[in-house]
Design a protein around this motif. Sequence first.
Motif, PDB file in Angstrom:
ATOM      1  N   ALA A  49       8.763  -1.319  -1.871  1.00  0.00           N
ATOM      2  CA  ALA A  49       7.835  -2.440  -2.011  1.00  0.00           C
ATOM      3  C   ALA A  49       6.439  -2.068  -1.518  1.00  0.00           C
ATOM      4  O   ALA A  49       6.281  -1.438  -0.487  1.00  0.00           O
ATOM      5  CB  ALA A  49       8.360  -3.646  -1.240  1.00  0.00           C
ATOM      6  N   LYS A  50       5.447  -2.481  -2.306  1.00  0.00           N
ATOM      7  CA  LYS A  50       4.054  -2.296  -1.907  1.00  0.00           C
ATOM      8  C   LYS A  50       3.655  -3.463  -1.004  1.00  0.00           C
ATOM      9  O   LYS A  50       4.418  -4.412  -0.848  1.00  0.00           O
ATOM     10  CB  LYS A  50       3.175  -2.240  -3.151  1.00  0.00           C
ATOM     11  CG  LYS A  50       3.499  -1.055  -4.047  1.00  0.00           C
ATOM     12  CD  LYS A  50       2.683  -1.077  -5.312  1.00  0.00           C
ATOM     13  CE  LYS A  50       3.098   0.081  -6.209  1.00  0.00           C
ATOM     14  NZ  LYS A  50       2.481   0.008  -7.519  1.00  0.00           N
ATOM     15  N   ASN A  51       2.454  -3.412  -0.437  1.00  0.00           N
ATOM     16  CA  ASN A  51       2.006  -4.455   0.489  1.00  0.00           C
ATOM     17  C   ASN A  51       1.965  -5.841  -0.134  1.00  0.00           C
ATOM     18  O   ASN A  51       2.144  -6.834   0.555  1.00  0.00           O
ATOM     19  CB  ASN A  51       0.628  -4.113   1.059  1.00  0.00           C
ATOM     20  CG  ASN A  51       0.700  -2.963   2.043  1.00  0.00           C
ATOM     21  OD1 ASN A  51       1.766  -2.663   2.582  1.00  0.00           O
ATOM     22  ND2 ASN A  51      -0.421  -2.308   2.262  1.00  0.00           N
ATOM     23  N   TRP A  97      12.817 -14.557  -2.843  1.00  0.00           N
ATOM     24  CA  TRP A  97      12.126 -13.332  -2.444  1.00  0.00           C
ATOM     25  C   TRP A  97      11.477 -13.585  -1.089  1.00  0.00           C
ATOM     26  O   TRP A  97      10.966 -14.683  -0.852  1.00  0.00           O
ATOM     27  CB  TRP A  97      11.034 -12.976  -3.457  1.00  0.00           C
ATOM     28  CG  TRP A  97      11.551 -12.745  -4.838  1.00  0.00           C
ATOM     29  CD1 TRP A  97      11.636 -13.674  -5.844  1.00  0.00           C
ATOM     30  CD2 TRP A  97      12.049 -11.534  -5.390  1.00  0.00           C
ATOM     31  NE1 TRP A  97      12.153 -13.099  -6.971  1.00  0.00           N
ATOM     32  CE2 TRP A  97      12.417 -11.773  -6.724  1.00  0.00           C
ATOM     33  CE3 TRP A  97      12.213 -10.243  -4.871  1.00  0.00           C
ATOM     34  CZ2 TRP A  97      12.938 -10.808  -7.551  1.00  0.00           C
ATOM     35  CZ3 TRP A  97      12.732  -9.265  -5.701  1.00  0.00           C
ATOM     36  CH2 TRP A  97      13.086  -9.551  -7.021  1.00  0.00           C
ATOM     37  N   TYR A  98      11.463 -12.572  -0.218  1.00  0.00           N
ATOM     38  CA  TYR A  98      10.970 -12.767   1.147  1.00  0.00           C
ATOM     39  C   TYR A  98      10.065 -11.618   1.555  1.00  0.00           C
ATOM     40  O   TYR A  98      10.359 -10.455   1.302  1.00  0.00           O
ATOM     41  CB  TYR A  98      12.145 -12.882   2.128  1.00  0.00           C
ATOM     42  CG  TYR A  98      13.026 -14.059   1.787  1.00  0.00           C
ATOM     43  CD1 TYR A  98      12.860 -15.277   2.420  1.00  0.00           C
ATOM     44  CD2 TYR A  98      13.991 -13.956   0.793  1.00  0.00           C
ATOM     45  CE1 TYR A  98      13.646 -16.373   2.081  1.00  0.00           C
ATOM     46  CE2 TYR A  98      14.779 -15.041   0.444  1.00  0.00           C
ATOM     47  CZ  TYR A  98      14.604 -16.241   1.090  1.00  0.00           C
ATOM     48  OH  TYR A  98      15.366 -17.321   0.741  1.00  0.00           O
ATOM     49  N   ALA A  99       8.958 -11.965   2.226  1.00  0.00           N
ATOM     50  CA  ALA A  99       8.003 -10.959   2.671  1.00  0.00           C
ATOM     51  C   ALA A  99       8.384 -10.396   4.034  1.00  0.00           C
ATOM     52  O   ALA A  99       8.018  -9.283   4.373  1.00  0.00           O
ATOM     53  CB  ALA A  99       6.598 -11.552   2.733  1.00  0.00           C
ATOM     54  N   ASP A 100       9.135 -11.183   4.829  1.00  0.00           N
ATOM     55  CA  ASP A 100       9.493 -10.671   6.152  1.00  0.00           C
ATOM     56  C   ASP A 100      10.949 -10.984   6.488  1.00  0.00           C
ATOM     57  O   ASP A 100      11.546 -11.926   5.974  1.00  0.00           O
ATOM     58  CB  ASP A 100       8.544 -11.192   7.237  1.00  0.00           C
ATOM     59  CG  ASP A 100       8.585 -12.693   7.393  1.00  0.00           C
ATOM     60  OD1 ASP A 100       9.568 -13.206   7.960  1.00  0.00           O
ATOM     61  OD2 ASP A 100       7.632 -13.359   6.937  1.00  0.00           O
ATOM     62  N   THR A 128       5.493 -12.843 -11.402  1.00  0.00           N
ATOM     63  CA  THR A 128       5.919 -11.580 -11.994  1.00  0.00           C
ATOM     64  C   THR A 128       4.747 -10.930 -12.707  1.00  0.00           C
ATOM     65  O   THR A 128       3.954 -11.602 -13.346  1.00  0.00           O
ATOM     66  CB  THR A 128       7.085 -11.778 -12.985  1.00  0.00           C
ATOM     67  OG1 THR A 128       6.693 -12.737 -13.957  1.00  0.00           O
ATOM     68  CG2 THR A 128       8.326 -12.263 -12.264  1.00  0.00           C
ATOM     69  N   ASN A 129       4.655  -9.627 -12.538  1.00  0.00           N
ATOM     70  CA  ASN A 129       3.597  -8.838 -13.153  1.00  0.00           C
ATOM     71  C   ASN A 129       4.288  -7.658 -13.817  1.00  0.00           C
ATOM     72  O   ASN A 129       4.674  -6.713 -13.137  1.00  0.00           O
ATOM     73  CB  ASN A 129       2.600  -8.390 -12.090  1.00  0.00           C
ATOM     74  CG  ASN A 129       1.429  -7.635 -12.666  1.00  0.00           C
ATOM     75  OD1 ASN A 129       1.323  -7.467 -13.877  1.00  0.00           O
ATOM     76  ND2 ASN A 129       0.543  -7.178 -11.794  1.00  0.00           N
ATOM     77  N   LEU A 130       4.459  -7.748 -15.119  1.00  0.00           N
ATOM     78  CA  LEU A 130       5.237  -6.771 -15.876  1.00  0.00           C
ATOM     79  C   LEU A 130       6.634  -6.704 -15.296  1.00  0.00           C
ATOM     80  O   LEU A 130       7.351  -7.675 -15.330  1.00  0.00           O
ATOM     81  CB  LEU A 130       4.547  -5.409 -15.899  1.00  0.00           C
ATOM     82  CG  LEU A 130       3.177  -5.368 -16.586  1.00  0.00           C
ATOM     83  CD1 LEU A 130       2.542  -3.990 -16.433  1.00  0.00           C
ATOM     84  CD2 LEU A 130       3.303  -5.721 -18.052  1.00  0.00           C
ATOM     85  N   LEU A 131       7.036  -5.568 -14.747  1.00  0.00           N
ATOM     86  CA  LEU A 131       8.383  -5.437 -14.210  1.00  0.00           C
ATOM     87  C   LEU A 131       8.438  -5.591 -12.690  1.00  0.00           C
ATOM     88  O   LEU A 131       9.475  -5.423 -12.090  1.00  0.00           O
ATOM     89  CB  LEU A 131       8.975  -4.078 -14.603  1.00  0.00           C
ATOM     90  CG  LEU A 131       9.113  -3.840 -16.101  1.00  0.00           C
ATOM     91  CD1 LEU A 131       9.610  -2.442 -16.376  1.00  0.00           C
ATOM     92  CD2 LEU A 131      10.036  -4.873 -16.733  1.00  0.00           C
ATOM     93  N   ARG A 132       7.317  -5.921 -12.072  1.00  0.00           N
ATOM     94  CA  ARG A 132       7.264  -6.047 -10.619  1.00  0.00           C
ATOM     95  C   ARG A 132       7.090  -7.510 -10.227  1.00  0.00           C
ATOM     96  O   ARG A 132       6.544  -8.306 -10.973  1.00  0.00           O
ATOM     97  CB  ARG A 132       6.105  -5.229 -10.047  1.00  0.00           C
ATOM     98  CG  ARG A 132       6.133  -3.747 -10.325  1.00  0.00           C
ATOM     99  CD  ARG A 132       7.295  -3.044  -9.700  1.00  0.00           C
ATOM    100  NE  ARG A 132       7.083  -2.774  -8.284  1.00  0.00           N
ATOM    101  CZ  ARG A 132       7.364  -1.642  -7.706  1.00  0.00           C
ATOM    102  NH1 ARG A 132       7.856  -0.653  -8.400  1.00  0.00           N
ATOM    103  NH2 ARG A 132       7.184  -1.486  -6.419  1.00  0.00           N
ATOM    104  N   VAL A 133       7.534  -7.823  -9.033  1.00  0.00           N
ATOM    105  CA  VAL A 133       7.359  -9.159  -8.468  1.00  0.00           C
ATOM    106  C   VAL A 133       6.295  -9.040  -7.395  1.00  0.00           C
ATOM    107  O   VAL A 133       6.377  -8.192  -6.511  1.00  0.00           O
ATOM    108  CB  VAL A 133       8.681  -9.680  -7.865  1.00  0.00           C
ATOM    109  CG1 VAL A 133       8.467 -11.016  -7.202  1.00  0.00           C
ATOM    110  CG2 VAL A 133       9.743  -9.774  -8.938  1.00  0.00           C
ATOM    111  N   LYS A 134       5.280  -9.877  -7.491  1.00  0.00           N
ATOM    112  CA  LYS A 134       4.156  -9.830  -6.539  1.00  0.00           C
ATOM    113  C   LYS A 134       4.147 -11.116  -5.715  1.00  0.00           C
ATOM    114  O   LYS A 134       4.487 -12.189  -6.210  1.00  0.00           O
ATOM    115  CB  LYS A 134       2.812  -9.721  -7.286  1.00  0.00           C
ATOM    116  CG  LYS A 134       2.709  -8.529  -8.210  1.00  0.00           C
ATOM    117  CD  LYS A 134       2.354  -7.298  -7.455  1.00  0.00           C
ATOM    118  CE  LYS A 134       2.100  -6.158  -8.439  1.00  0.00           C
ATOM    119  NZ  LYS A 134       1.872  -4.910  -7.779  1.00  0.00           N
ATOM    120  N   LEU A 135       3.723 -10.982  -4.469  1.00  0.00           N
ATOM    121  CA  LEU A 135       3.517 -12.163  -3.634  1.00  0.00           C
ATOM    122  C   LEU A 135       2.339 -12.934  -4.200  1.00  0.00           C
ATOM    123  O   LEU A 135       1.325 -12.340  -4.533  1.00  0.00           O
ATOM    124  CB  LEU A 135       3.238 -11.754  -2.185  1.00  0.00           C
ATOM    125  CG  LEU A 135       4.408 -11.076  -1.470  1.00  0.00           C
ATOM    126  CD1 LEU A 135       3.934 -10.514  -0.139  1.00  0.00           C
ATOM    127  CD2 LEU A 135       5.571 -12.021  -1.291  1.00  0.00           C
TER     128      LEU A 135
END
Length: 184
Positions: free
Chosen positions: A111-113, A138-141, A173-180
């Motif tokens: 996972a990216k930032n 989905w969880y950031a922490d 969702t951004n293409l195949l990635r999930v973004k915060l």
Amino acid sequence: MSFADNLKSIRKERHISQEELAEIMGVSRQAVSKWEQGSGYPEVEKLIVLTKELNVSLDYLMLGEKEPAQNSRNLSNHMIVPTGKITIKSYDGKSIVNCYKVLASHVMYRAKNDEPKYWLIGVNSGAFWGEKSIVLGWYADEEKIKREMDEIAQAINNGIPAYEIKYAAKVKTNLLRVKLDEEL
């Protein structure tokens, strides 16, 4: 380390018996034993299921290559297996799942930032081909996913039939990635 050594080590680290792994994989305990002795290998489709169920990369399972640093953190897979089912409404409100098992773990990719690092998965057995897994949140922490799991466990223990995800991060969702999604 070899595939056999890696599999045995990961299985023991996750506190899964050969019988339990065999049941998850849809094979005999003897098949798992052969894999761990190095006298056989699972089919490619089974390897993919193994990586998913054990939450490791194929490189790590086959070659022993180091996992990304985030996968070595404190969150171990938490599995809740209630005697009955609990109905859970997903983070986006688009799914309502009758879960007999809930799993929290690190995401399967680095996972990216700006991406969530954890996911909560609900498992039901209503699919024609067996179990079906659905992302509940989905969880950031780590703290928030642990809090969610604790509350789900408490709901199950108290006989509450339904639960709505509370602590999931807002995502897009951004293409195949999930973004915060910080705008939400």
